[in-house]
Design an enzyme around this catalytic site. Structure first.
Site, PDB file in Angstrom:
ATOM      1  N   PRO A   1       0.801  -0.940  -0.068  1.00  0.00           N
ATOM      2  CA  PRO A   1      -0.063   0.093   0.119  1.00  0.00           C
ATOM      3  C   PRO A   1       0.948   1.233  -0.052  1.00  0.00           C
ATOM      4  O   PRO A   1       1.572   1.330   0.825  1.00  0.00           O
ATOM      5  CB  PRO A   1      -0.892  -0.128   1.346  1.00  0.00           C
ATOM      6  CG  PRO A   1       0.062  -1.059   2.201  1.00  0.00           C
ATOM      7  CD  PRO A   1       0.828  -1.968   1.331  1.00  0.00           C
ATOM      8  N   MET A   2       0.821   1.973  -0.961  1.00  0.00           N
ATOM      9  CA  MET A   2       1.495   3.435  -0.950  1.00  0.00           C
ATOM     10  C   MET A   2       0.708   4.609  -1.232  1.00  0.00           C
ATOM     11  O   MET A   2       0.143   4.739  -2.420  1.00  0.00           O
ATOM     12  CB  MET A   2       2.647   2.994  -1.794  1.00  0.00           C
ATOM     13  CG  MET A   2       3.960   2.447  -1.351  1.00  0.00           C
ATOM     14  SD  MET A   2       4.951   1.838  -2.440  1.00  0.00           S
ATOM     15  CE  MET A   2       4.199   0.615  -3.317  1.00  0.00           C
ATOM     16  N   THR A   3       0.693   5.541  -0.541  1.00  0.00           N
ATOM     17  CA  THR A   3       0.176   6.685  -0.647  1.00  0.00           C
ATOM     18  C   THR A   3       0.801   7.479  -1.543  1.00  0.00           C
ATOM     19  O   THR A   3       1.843   7.780  -1.550  1.00  0.00           O
ATOM     20  CB  THR A   3      -0.044   7.520   0.681  1.00  0.00           C
ATOM     21  OG1 THR A   3      -1.018   6.806   1.616  1.00  0.00           O
ATOM     22  CG2 THR A   3      -0.426   8.947   0.546  1.00  0.00           C
TER      23      THR A   3
ATOM     24  N   GLN B   1      -6.851  -1.058   0.915  1.00  0.00           N
ATOM     25  CA  GLN B   1      -6.159  -0.529   2.207  1.00  0.00           C
ATOM     26  C   GLN B   1      -7.252   0.566   2.941  1.00  0.00           C
ATOM     27  O   GLN B   1      -7.381   1.665   2.255  1.00  0.00           O
ATOM     28  CB  GLN B   1      -4.808   0.092   2.273  1.00  0.00           C
ATOM     29  CG  GLN B   1      -4.391   0.113   4.030  1.00  0.00           C
ATOM     30  CD  GLN B   1      -3.198   0.589   4.080  1.00  0.00           C
ATOM     31  OE1 GLN B   1      -2.650   1.702   3.772  1.00  0.00           O
ATOM     32  NE2 GLN B   1      -2.238  -0.130   4.688  1.00  0.00           N
TER      33      GLN B   1
ATOM     34  N   HIS C   1      -5.320  -0.941   7.781  1.00  0.00           N
ATOM     35  CA  HIS C   1      -3.946  -0.319   8.277  1.00  0.00           C
ATOM     36  C   HIS C   1      -4.026  -0.262  10.023  1.00  0.00           C
ATOM     37  O   HIS C   1      -4.680   0.632  10.396  1.00  0.00           O
ATOM     38  CB  HIS C   1      -4.082   1.080   7.685  1.00  0.00           C
ATOM     39  CG  HIS C   1      -2.573   1.722   7.693  1.00  0.00           C
ATOM     40  ND1 HIS C   1      -1.677   1.095   8.568  1.00  0.00           N
ATOM     41  CD2 HIS C   1      -1.902   2.576   6.979  1.00  0.00           C
ATOM     42  CE1 HIS C   1      -0.465   2.003   8.456  1.00  0.00           C
ATOM     43  NE2 HIS C   1      -0.658   2.824   7.510  1.00  0.00           N
TER      44      HIS C   1
ATOM     45  N   HIS D   1       1.849   1.734  12.041  1.00  0.00           N
ATOM     46  CA  HIS D   1       2.459   3.073  11.850  1.00  0.00           C
ATOM     47  C   HIS D   1       2.287   4.337  12.697  1.00  0.00           C
ATOM     48  O   HIS D   1       2.367   5.317  12.280  1.00  0.00           O
ATOM     49  CB  HIS D   1       2.248   3.506  10.327  1.00  0.00           C
ATOM     50  CG  HIS D   1       2.827   2.455   9.153  1.00  0.00           C
ATOM     51  ND1 HIS D   1       3.031   2.423   8.069  1.00  0.00           N
ATOM     52  CD2 HIS D   1       3.520   1.028   9.674  1.00  0.00           C
ATOM     53  CE1 HIS D   1       3.449   1.594   7.524  1.00  0.00           C
ATOM     54  NE2 HIS D   1       3.606   0.421   8.216  1.00  0.00           N
TER      55      HIS D   1
ATOM     56  N   TYR E   1      -1.146   5.009  13.236  1.00  0.00           N
ATOM     57  CA  TYR E   1      -2.230   5.709  13.080  1.00  0.00           C
ATOM     58  C   TYR E   1      -3.327   5.238  13.888  1.00  0.00           C
ATOM     59  O   TYR E   1      -3.174   4.100  14.932  1.00  0.00           O
ATOM     60  CB  TYR E   1      -2.606   5.336  11.506  1.00  0.00           C
ATOM     61  CG  TYR E   1      -1.681   6.201  10.757  1.00  0.00           C
ATOM     62  CD1 TYR E   1      -1.632   7.549  10.738  1.00  0.00           C
ATOM     63  CD2 TYR E   1      -0.622   5.425   9.801  1.00  0.00           C
ATOM     64  CE1 TYR E   1      -0.483   8.310   9.737  1.00  0.00           C
ATOM     65  CE2 TYR E   1       0.139   6.049   9.042  1.00  0.00           C
ATOM     66  CZ  TYR E   1       0.187   7.406   8.977  1.00  0.00           C
ATOM     67  OH  TYR E   1       1.349   8.190   8.317  1.00  0.00           O
TER      68      TYR E   1
HETATM   69  C1  FMN Z   1       5.673   6.712  -1.145  1.00  0.00           C
HETATM   70  C2  FMN Z   1       5.293   5.747   0.061  1.00  0.00           C
HETATM   71  C3  FMN Z   1       4.009   5.814   0.416  1.00  0.00           C
HETATM   72  C4  FMN Z   1       3.234   4.861   1.504  1.00  0.00           C
HETATM   73  N1  FMN Z   1       2.132   4.632   2.013  1.00  0.00           N
HETATM   74  C5  FMN Z   1       1.574   3.840   2.479  1.00  0.00           C
HETATM   75  C6  FMN Z   1       0.335   3.799   2.963  1.00  0.00           C
HETATM   76  O1  FMN Z   1      -0.685   4.490   2.430  1.00  0.00           O
HETATM   77  N2  FMN Z   1       0.107   2.867   3.827  1.00  0.00           N
HETATM   78  C7  FMN Z   1       0.916   1.810   4.454  1.00  0.00           C
HETATM   79  O2  FMN Z   1       0.413   0.965   5.173  1.00  0.00           O
HETATM   80  N3  FMN Z   1       2.179   2.070   4.275  1.00  0.00           N
HETATM   81  C8  FMN Z   1       2.762   2.806   3.262  1.00  0.00           C
HETATM   82  N4  FMN Z   1       4.054   2.965   2.953  1.00  0.00           N
HETATM   83  C9  FMN Z   1       4.829   1.858   3.459  1.00  0.00           C
HETATM   84  C10 FMN Z   1       4.913   0.673   2.386  1.00  0.00           C
HETATM   85  O3  FMN Z   1       3.617   0.025   2.291  1.00  0.00           O
HETATM   86  C11 FMN Z   1       5.953  -0.419   2.951  1.00  0.00           C
HETATM   87  O4  FMN Z   1       5.598  -0.980   4.001  1.00  0.00           O
HETATM   88  C12 FMN Z   1       7.283   0.368   2.895  1.00  0.00           C
HETATM   89  O5  FMN Z   1       7.725   1.264   1.879  1.00  0.00           O
HETATM   90  C13 FMN Z   1       8.507  -0.778   3.215  1.00  0.00           C
HETATM   91  O6  FMN Z   1       8.649  -1.474   1.806  1.00  0.00           O
HETATM   92  P1  FMN Z   1       9.763  -1.321   0.657  1.00  0.00           P
HETATM   93  O7  FMN Z   1      10.846  -1.159   1.451  1.00  0.00           O
HETATM   94  O8  FMN Z   1       9.527  -2.285  -0.079  1.00  0.00           O
HETATM   95  O9  FMN Z   1       9.386   0.241   0.256  1.00  0.00           O
HETATM   96  C14 FMN Z   1       4.295   3.873   2.114  1.00  0.00           C
HETATM   97  C15 FMN Z   1       5.585   3.730   1.290  1.00  0.00           C
HETATM   98  C16 FMN Z   1       6.084   4.601   0.464  1.00  0.00           C
HETATM   99  C17 FMN Z   1       7.433   4.711   0.026  1.00  0.00           C
END
Ligand code: FMN
Length: 377
Positions: A26-28, A103, A170, A173, A175
């Site tokens: 999940p990525m915002t 998510q 979620h 983190h 929240y």
């Molecule tokens: C740009 C960005 C946005 C993210 N947004 C969320 C999110 O909306 N919800 C969430 O649970 N984690 C979010 N994360 C965390 C990622 O889901 C992931 O757990 C974290 O990047 C570690 O994985 P990676 O090392 O493969 O990037 C975000 C990470 C990045 C880089």
């Protein structure tokens, strides 16, 4: 030889059959306008589905509650306009042969008040206190608790009706749900604070309500982390017995799979064992578990908490050996890829073909450009 057979084998979560165990994290991305994504979002997710990921988990989306929106540029999961785009996203991912979970997010006191459309409305949390909260804030009343639980249930029912293949809650983190878990932010003096069993109660009630609103085999995944967005050293559980008190009741309430959010997947969680958080949660609950954190990258998600999109991280296939070994011995069932899948929409196909030299580094600066042109295309 990288032992990756497990990564590309099928898996069943509840009633859902996944083609493989590669999952987009999940990525915002802050691409919504007033909580509504544009239809370009369907193409963005579709590219990752075509790139071979068995499951897409969407960016966090606000449950239907007045202060659940993180910013006005993060998507809502309510309202006709927002839901119409989510439906297109589901169709696009399914057309590419992959599966998709939404998510569901309530940021609690992590809400970026000044960037929302209702900045005068206080953010809510268990006790109105969070070391990094932006004012105004207030503590949740019993009716707030009931409203938020109902909103999670409503969102789960909506996800099922729109054709999503499951939901990812979620719960990490720092929240809202995690604010109840964490002693620092939970200072209540009622039945939602005290022993771990009391601090986990809100999360359990959320899961129970969601389970009540969807069919029995509709997959519910729960994201759990020790770390908080603005404090990497924070912990909810100091040993396996404490961890069990969190994840056991959540599993009993109806969670099918745990999403263990780590910044580096190979780091042992507790002394005396080389198992990571995902390994422990799987072992303690008997449920499916997923690992995330720096897969095929040389740097973790942010070394500094003020860098929202993270820093440049070089690509490397070296840690796939460890990933394969851990999956092969049964530590966890799914591998979740974040930044590397932003930089490489076809990450799963690259890895399946062993074309490791093609992996691109994660660079937040180029990513912003790449994504802007991607979204405008
Ligand atoms: C740009 C960005 C946005 C993210 N947004 C969320 C999110 O909306 N919800 C969430 O649970 N984690 C979010 N994360 C965390 C990622 O889901 C992931 O757990 C974290 O990047 C570690 O994985 P990676 O090392 O493969 O990037 C975000 C990470 C990045 C880089």
């Amino acid at each position: 030889m990288v032992p990756l057979g497990f990564l590309f084998s099928p898996l069943k979560i509840g009633g859902l059959d996944l083609a493989n165990r590669v999952v987009m994290a999940p990525m915002t991305r802050y691409f919504a306008k007033d909580g509504v994504l544009t239809s370009d979002a369907a193409a963005y997710y579709r590219r990752r589905a075509e790139g071979g990921a068995g499951l897409i988990i969407t960016e966090g989306a606000a449950i239907p509650h007045p202060v659940a929106q993180f910013r006005s540029t993060t998507p809502d999961f309510f309202g006709e306009a927002a839901l119409a785009v989510w439906r297109q996203i589901v169709e696009a991912v399914h057309a590419a042969g992959s599966s998709i979970m939404i998510q569901l997010w309530h940021p609690g006191l992590g809400r970026e008040v000044s960037r929302t459309n209702n900045p005068h409305e206080p953010s809510i949390g268990p006790s109105g206190y969070h070391p990094f909260a932006e004012a105004p804030t207030r503590s949740m009343t019993d009716s707030d608790i009931a409203d938020v639980i109902a909103a999670y249930g409503e969102a789960a029912a909506t996800a099922q009706a729109l054709g999503f293949d499951g939901v990812n809650i979620h719960g990490g983190h720092g929240y809202l749900i995690d604010e109840f878990f964490w002693t620092e932010t939970n200072r209540r003096d009622d039945g939602y604070n005290g022993a771990i069993a009391d601090r986990v109660r809100f999360g359990v009630e959320v899961v129970r309500e969601m389970r009540r609103r969807v069919r029995a085999d509709f997959p519910i995944m729960f994201r759990f982390s020790q770390w908080k967005t603005l404090l990497y050293t924070a912990r909810n559980a100091d040993d396996p017995a404490e961890l069990e008190q969190f994840v056991g009741p959540l599993a009993d309430a109806g969670v099918d799979a745990f999403d263990a959010s780590m910044r580096r997947f190979w780091i042992p969680e507790f002394e005396g064992s080389d198992m990571n958080l995902a390994g422990w949660i799987g072992k303690l609950t008997g449920k499916l578990s997923m690992a995330v954190g720096s897969i095929t990258l040389e740097g973790p998600l942010r070394t500094r908490t003020d860098k929202k999109l993270g820093e440049v991280a070089a690509a490397s296939a070296a840690n796939l050996v460890r990933l394969g070994e851990m999956m092969e011995r049964g530590d966890f069932d799914l591998a979740c890829v974040g930044r590397a899948m932003l930089a490489n929409p076809d990450w799963a196909n690259i890895i399946r073909e062993g074309a490791f030299d093609e992996l691109r580094a994660y660079d937040p600066a180029s990513l912003i450009q790449l994504e802007c042109s991607e979204w405008k295309a």
